[in-house]
Design a protein around this motif. Structure first.
Motif, PDB file in Angstrom:
ATOM      1  N   GLY A   8      19.593  13.933  30.408  1.00 21.75           N
ATOM      2  CA  GLY A   8      19.570  12.351  30.818  1.00 21.75           C
ATOM      3  C   GLY A   8      19.193  11.992  32.105  1.00 21.75           C
ATOM      4  N   LEU A   9      19.381  10.862  32.429  1.00 16.91           N
ATOM      5  CA  LEU A   9      18.852  10.163  33.482  1.00 16.91           C
ATOM      6  C   LEU A   9      20.061  10.045  34.593  1.00 16.91           C
ATOM      7  N   VAL A  10      19.764  10.543  35.990  1.00 14.77           N
ATOM      8  CA  VAL A  10      20.738  10.412  36.605  1.00 14.77           C
ATOM      9  C   VAL A  10      20.488  10.155  38.178  1.00 14.77           C
ATOM     10  N   GLN A  11      21.230   9.562  38.982  1.00 14.37           N
ATOM     11  CA  GLN A  11      20.617   9.205  40.392  1.00 14.37           C
ATOM     12  C   GLN A  11      20.720  10.427  41.114  1.00 14.37           C
ATOM     13  N   ALA A  12      19.865  10.608  42.247  1.00 12.47           N
ATOM     14  CA  ALA A  12      20.086  11.704  43.140  1.00 12.47           C
ATOM     15  C   ALA A  12      21.343  11.686  43.897  1.00 12.47           C
ATOM     16  N   ARG A  36      13.355  25.875  33.260  1.00 16.21           N
ATOM     17  CA  ARG A  36      13.107  24.416  33.321  1.00 16.21           C
ATOM     18  C   ARG A  36      11.478  24.286  33.691  1.00 16.21           C
ATOM     19  N   GLN A  37      10.701  23.367  33.043  1.00 13.28           N
ATOM     20  CA  GLN A  37       9.263  23.070  33.332  1.00 13.28           C
ATOM     21  C   GLN A  37       9.195  21.556  33.617  1.00 13.28           C
ATOM     22  N   ALA A  38       8.706  21.464  34.816  1.00 15.04           N
ATOM     23  CA  ALA A  38       8.446  19.986  35.255  1.00 15.04           C
ATOM     24  C   ALA A  38       7.142  19.666  34.918  1.00 15.04           C
ATOM     25  N   PRO A  39       6.605  18.588  34.861  1.00 18.18           N
ATOM     26  CA  PRO A  39       5.326  18.132  34.438  1.00 18.18           C
ATOM     27  C   PRO A  39       4.065  18.755  35.386  1.00 18.18           C
ATOM     28  N   GLY A  40       3.173  19.463  34.742  1.00 12.49           N
ATOM     29  CA  GLY A  40       2.166  20.207  35.588  1.00 12.49           C
ATOM     30  C   GLY A  40       2.420  21.265  36.058  1.00 12.49           C
ATOM     31  N   LYS A  41       3.783  21.827  36.013  1.00 11.48           N
ATOM     32  CA  LYS A  41       4.135  23.103  36.547  1.00 11.48           C
ATOM     33  C   LYS A  41       4.233  23.968  35.579  1.00 11.48           C
ATOM     34  N   ARG A  42       4.469  25.358  35.763  1.00 14.34           N
ATOM     35  CA  ARG A  42       4.906  26.437  34.733  1.00 14.34           C
ATOM     36  C   ARG A  42       6.327  26.346  34.837  1.00 14.34           C
ATOM     37  N   ARG A  43       6.850  26.973  33.601  1.00 10.17           N
ATOM     38  CA  ARG A  43       8.223  27.040  33.479  1.00 10.17           C
ATOM     39  C   ARG A  43       8.673  27.944  34.391  1.00 10.17           C
ATOM     40  N   GLU A  44       9.861  27.765  34.922  1.00  7.83           N
ATOM     41  CA  GLU A  44      10.468  28.684  36.075  1.00  7.83           C
ATOM     42  C   GLU A  44      12.035  28.867  35.525  1.00  7.83           C
ATOM     43  N   LEU A  45      12.752  30.125  36.091  1.00  7.27           N
ATOM     44  CA  LEU A  45      13.853  30.496  35.862  1.00  7.27           C
ATOM     45  C   LEU A  45      14.846  29.624  36.594  1.00  7.27           C
ATOM     46  N   VAL A  46      15.812  29.073  36.105  1.00  9.74           N
ATOM     47  CA  VAL A  46      16.947  28.379  36.713  1.00  9.74           C
ATOM     48  C   VAL A  46      18.266  29.184  36.907  1.00  9.74           C
ATOM     49  N   PRO A  85      15.527  14.784  42.990  1.00  8.72           N
ATOM     50  CA  PRO A  85      14.342  14.351  42.425  1.00  8.72           C
ATOM     51  C   PRO A  85      13.658  15.561  41.746  1.00  8.72           C
ATOM     52  N   GLU A  86      13.548  16.542  42.828  1.00  4.44           N
ATOM     53  CA  GLU A  86      12.890  17.737  42.466  1.00  4.44           C
ATOM     54  C   GLU A  86      13.317  18.610  41.356  1.00  4.44           C
ATOM     55  N   ASP A  87      14.658  18.339  40.830  1.00  2.00           N
ATOM     56  CA  ASP A  87      15.202  18.766  39.693  1.00  2.00           C
ATOM     57  C   ASP A  87      14.707  18.330  38.130  1.00  2.00           C
ATOM     58  N   THR A  88      13.870  17.278  38.366  1.00  2.00           N
ATOM     59  CA  THR A  88      13.416  16.544  37.008  1.00  2.00           C
ATOM     60  C   THR A  88      12.621  17.384  36.376  1.00  2.00           C
ATOM     61  N   ALA A  89      12.876  17.930  35.060  1.00  2.00           N
ATOM     62  CA  ALA A  89      12.109  18.853  34.225  1.00  2.00           C
ATOM     63  C   ALA A  89      12.847  18.850  33.026  1.00  2.00           C
ATOM     64  N   THR A 113      15.762  19.936  26.863  1.00  2.00           N
ATOM     65  CA  THR A 113      16.406  18.704  27.001  1.00  2.00           C
ATOM     66  C   THR A 113      16.078  18.036  28.316  1.00  2.00           C
ATOM     67  N   LEU A 114      15.650  16.847  28.594  1.00  2.91           N
ATOM     68  CA  LEU A 114      14.970  16.421  29.726  1.00  2.91           C
ATOM     69  C   LEU A 114      16.161  15.817  30.650  1.00  2.91           C
ATOM     70  N   VAL A 115      15.848  16.245  31.763  1.00  4.43           N
ATOM     71  CA  VAL A 115      16.747  15.731  32.944  1.00  4.43           C
ATOM     72  C   VAL A 115      15.650  15.089  33.832  1.00  4.43           C
ATOM     73  N   THR A 116      16.343  13.698  34.232  1.00  2.59           N
ATOM     74  CA  THR A 116      15.394  12.867  35.078  1.00  2.59           C
ATOM     75  C   THR A 116      16.368  12.496  36.224  1.00  2.59           C
ATOM     76  N   VAL A 117      16.011  12.906  37.266  1.00  3.92           N
ATOM     77  CA  VAL A 117      16.716  12.520  38.625  1.00  3.92           C
ATOM     78  C   VAL A 117      15.808  11.570  39.479  1.00  3.92           C
ATOM     79  N   SER A 118      16.685  10.229  39.389  1.00  4.09           N
ATOM     80  CA  SER A 118      15.826   9.286  40.172  1.00  4.09           C
ATOM     81  C   SER A 118      16.152   9.152  41.830  1.00  4.09           C
ATOM     82  N   SER A 119      15.385   8.730  42.606  1.00  5.16           N
ATOM     83  CA  SER A 119      15.642   8.733  43.885  1.00  5.16           C
ATOM     84  C   SER A 119      16.230   7.346  44.321  1.00  5.16           C
TER      85      SER A 119
END
Length: 119
Positions: A8-12, A36-46, A85-89, A113-119
């Motif tokens: 979901g969407l959450v604030q920083a 997780r995979q952020a836009p334009g980036k490779r999938r990475e281990l969390v 915000p860098e956790d958005t992915a 599942t999309l996680v969006t962190v707003s600043s």
């Protein structure tokens, strides 16, 4: 089959808890994990967790995220605190099953599942 939920969407600075439910039968499991995979980036281990409860985390989430599991329910969770915000992915759950015949393993993936962190 893996089903992830809880994004979901959450604030920083906020928190979210992701869940992953695994259906089907597995002879054994090497680990379950979150990637997780952020836009334009490779999938990475969390984070990963073995059936014995041994955990492993990416350096970027250590001290903020905690992975846990409920073996009886074939479920896994990711508690995410102090989100940035860098956790958005898109977060994907993963299950790794050993394949003895090839001395290898097979990875199963959830739909993400999309996680969006707003600043």
């Amino acid at each position: 089959q893996l089903q992830a939920s809880g994004g979901g969407l959450v604030q920083a600075g906020g928190s979210l808890r992701l869940s992953c439910a695994a259906s089907g039968k597995f002879a054994s499991i090497i680990h379950m994990g979150w990637y997780r995979q952020a836009p334009g980036k490779r999938r990475e281990l969390v984070a990963t967790i073995t059936s014995g409860g041994v955990t492993n985390y990416a350096d970027s989430v250590k001290g903020r995220f905690a992975v846990s599991e409920n073996n009886a329910k074939n479920a896994m969770y990711l508690q995410m605190n102090s989100l940035e915000p860098e956790d958005t992915a898109v977060y994907y759950c993963n299950l790794r099953e050993p394949i003895a015949s090839i001395l290898g393993y097979l990875d199963y993936w959830g739909q993400g599942t999309l996680v969006t962190v707003s600043s």
